[in-house]
Design a protein around this motif. Structure first.
Motif, PDB file in Angstrom:
ATOM      1  N   ALA A 114      17.898   0.896 -42.482  1.00 15.55           N
ATOM      2  CA  ALA A 114      18.731  -0.543 -42.680  1.00 15.55           C
ATOM      3  C   ALA A 114      20.232   0.046 -42.694  1.00 15.55           C
ATOM      4  O   ALA A 114      20.621   0.828 -43.429  1.00 15.55           O
ATOM      5  N   LYS A 169      24.494   0.058 -43.519  1.00 15.79           N
ATOM      6  CA  LYS A 169      24.927  -0.634 -44.478  1.00 15.79           C
ATOM      7  C   LYS A 169      26.211  -0.150 -44.722  1.00 15.79           C
ATOM      8  O   LYS A 169      26.850   0.905 -43.859  1.00 15.79           O
ATOM      9  N   TYR A 207      24.630  -5.727 -45.030  1.00 18.61           N
ATOM     10  CA  TYR A 207      24.187  -4.990 -46.362  1.00 18.61           C
ATOM     11  C   TYR A 207      25.347  -4.003 -46.831  1.00 18.61           C
ATOM     12  O   TYR A 207      25.610  -3.007 -45.883  1.00 18.61           O
ATOM     13  N   SER A 227      22.639   5.678 -41.667  1.00 12.60           N
ATOM     14  CA  SER A 227      22.413   4.244 -42.079  1.00 12.60           C
ATOM     15  C   SER A 227      23.948   3.421 -42.590  1.00 12.60           C
ATOM     16  O   SER A 227      24.144   2.537 -42.520  1.00 12.60           O
ATOM     17  N   TRP A 245      21.200  -8.630 -41.757  1.00 12.88           N
ATOM     18  CA  TRP A 245      20.822  -8.615 -43.242  1.00 12.88           C
ATOM     19  C   TRP A 245      20.773 -10.030 -43.602  1.00 12.88           C
ATOM     20  O   TRP A 245      21.613 -10.546 -44.159  1.00 12.88           O
ATOM     21  N   ALA A 248      11.030  -7.125 -45.496  1.00 16.63           N
ATOM     22  CA  ALA A 248      11.181  -5.741 -45.914  1.00 16.63           C
ATOM     23  C   ALA A 248      10.589  -5.269 -47.204  1.00 16.63           C
ATOM     24  O   ALA A 248      10.132  -4.409 -47.467  1.00 16.63           O
TER      25      ALA A 248
END
Length: 509
Positions: free
Chosen positions: A2, A4, A28, A43, A194, A202
């Motif tokens: 994910a 971020k 996120y 990420s 997100w 998730a």
């Protein structure tokens, strides 16, 4: 993996607000102390350097190895973060001739710059600093100014680095969300995927892998955090989750039965334990708030431990810890000063030799509620006001007795039901009543009385970190006061608390 945004915290009071604004973009993000910069793997799409109460002119000012970060990912410096970048890149920082604090308007805006696209000339921004960037480094260019602050925003000509002297995260910066969107979405190219549904999918998948066929025990309170945490774990392991709801004798009126009833139909494996006598015995004679909190926590651990041991092969303790709890425990300058013991149970995992699972420890309170809606949890649970773990034990100032608890339960019942009946409950973040350790003279039926005083408290907030008192209608307060004095024997005076947090706390103890 994910994607971020990483926010480096230099101690600003607004750091959590930056995180909120980024997450409102469905991106996120995580807050990390400037002294503990995480690895910038694939990420991480961007860095935001927060403000700070410090000055870069101090010898021991918060500092980072900026050279190791520039060029890795796009960087946005906010207030102190902007001054630090300027200072370390060859710019000059001097004390402001006048403290630049409050509203200002942009008199120059380079709307062709990626950061300031769609930002209007004369847009209002919020300043909060005592230093001024007198000159910027050679390879930077000014992209925004105010009449008083020439260097309101600037940009590196050679690297993806932007700096702003104002705070885009506060509502006073009218187009601050646009600026953050430009950085996070257009510059860092975050995909904005997100969402609560994605989080649920998730998290449940991760919990299945983490917990397998293990047994998990979780203490339910009837509140938002523990309920959402329980449902996430339940979706992952079903009946292997064992929920325990302990009645400590300090709950609201009828709360024990009401909470157990609210969980019916949710599929949770819930056991209610009435332990009021044990708590009252432990609290007997105690008046110091910390002593009361510790006694309540100790007995809870004893009761919870005894109930957990009745379940075979328990290996995990589920907890409803949320992100503000985590942030506070790893503050910029180490653990923050203890104002009062945390409502959550402390020391339980060590005593029980259990591993801890905290599925909500990356979420703010409002995000927990959104996840709860994604899980179809009843709005009566999701909309419930926060209620402290020690319950009425920290709303009764002085020693605790069953008689005092009953008086406060009746007062609180009238107040909370009144808020609901008048459609005010959802406008209030938290409300409750306090029983004060004083008596006052009154007159009832031509007779002199000398009875107890209660204080009503209602606050507005986002997550309880700060709060302001609610301006409830006078006629409502008059009606509630009248009902309490007429219906609750032993009370002859009602007052309303108009203190904000800070300097006051929400609870009185």
């Amino acid at each position: 993996m994910a994607e971020k945004i990483i926010i480096l915290d230099f101690g600003s009071q607004y750091t959590q607000l930056i995180a909120r604004r980024v997450r409102e973009l469905n991106v996120y993000c995580e807050i990390h102390p400037f002294s503990k910069i995480p690895e910038l793997d694939d990420s991480v799409k961007g860095l935001i350097l927060s403000g700070s109460p410090c000055s870069v002119r101090q010898e021991d000012h918060p500092d980072i190895n900026l050279g190791a970060l520039i060029g890795e990912v796009p960087i946005l410096g906010v207030c102190y973060g902007a001054q630090l970048i300027a200072h370390k890149s060859g710019g000059e920082i001097t004390p402001s001739k006048i403290r630049e604090y409050g509203r200002a308007n942009l008199s120059k805006v380079d709307s062709t710059n990626e950061l300031l696209k769609e930002v209007d000339l004369d847009s209002q921004v919020w300043m909060s600093h005592s230093d001024t960037i007198k000159s910027i480094p050679d390879n930077f260019e000014i992209i925004a100014s105010t009449p008083q602050v020439e260097v309101a925003a600037f940009h590196s000509k050679s690297h993806p680095v932007w700096c702003i002297q104002f705070h885009p995260e506060v509502t006073h910066s009218s187009q601050g969300k646009i600026i953050l969107r430009n950085f996070v979405v257009h510059i860092c190219r975050c995909s904005q995927d997100w969402t609560p549904d994605i989080f649920v999918d998730a998290t449940v998948s991760d919990l299945k892998d983490q917990l397998g066929d293990d047994q998990v025990v979780l203490g339910l309170s009837g509140g938002v955090d523990s309920s959402v945490a329980a449902m996430l774990i339940h979706h992952a392991i079903g009946k292997n989750l064992h929920c325990i709801f302990v009645d400590n004798g300090l709950l609201r009126k009828n709360e024990f039965s009401d909470v157990l009833k609210s969980y019916e139909g949710m599929g949770l494996n819930v056991k209610g334990v009435n332990a009021a006598k044990e708590f009252y015995k432990a609290l007997e004679g105690l008046t110091d708030p910390e002593d009361k909190r510790k006694a309540i926590g100790r007995v809870f651990i004893e009761i919870f431990d005894a109930e957990a041991k009745k379940i075979k092969n328990v290996k995990w303790l589920g907890q409803g810890t949320i992100y503000p709890d985590v942030i506070e425990s790893v503050s910029v300058n180490g653990p923050s000063v203890t104002i009062k013991s945390h409502h959550n149970v402390g020391g339980l995992p060590a005593k029980m030799n259990l591993k801890v699972v905290e599925p909500l420890n990356t979420l703010f309170k409002d995000e927990v509620r959104r996840v709860g809606r994604s899980l179809d949890i009843d709005e009566k649970i999701l909309g419930r006001h926060p209620f402290p773990g020690p319950g009425l034990g920290i709303r009764i100032l002085g020693d605790i007795t069953a008689e005092k608890v009953e008086i406060l339960q009746e007062v609180d019942h009238i107040f909370i039901n009144g808020l609901k009946d008048k459609g005010l409950y959802n406008d209030v973040w938290q409300a409750g009543a306090m029983l004060l350790p004083i008596q006052s003279v009154g007159v009832m039926g031509d007779e002199r009385t000398y009875e107890r005083v209660v204080a009503l408290r209602a606050v507005s907030s986002v997550d309880g970190m700060t709060a302001d008192w609610c301006h409830l209608p006078y006629d409502f307060l008059a009606d509630i006061s009248n009902q309490i004095i007429n219906k609750v024997k032993g009370v002859n005076r009602v007052v309303y608390d108009i203190s904000s947090k800070p300097p006051a706390t929400i609870e009185w103890e």
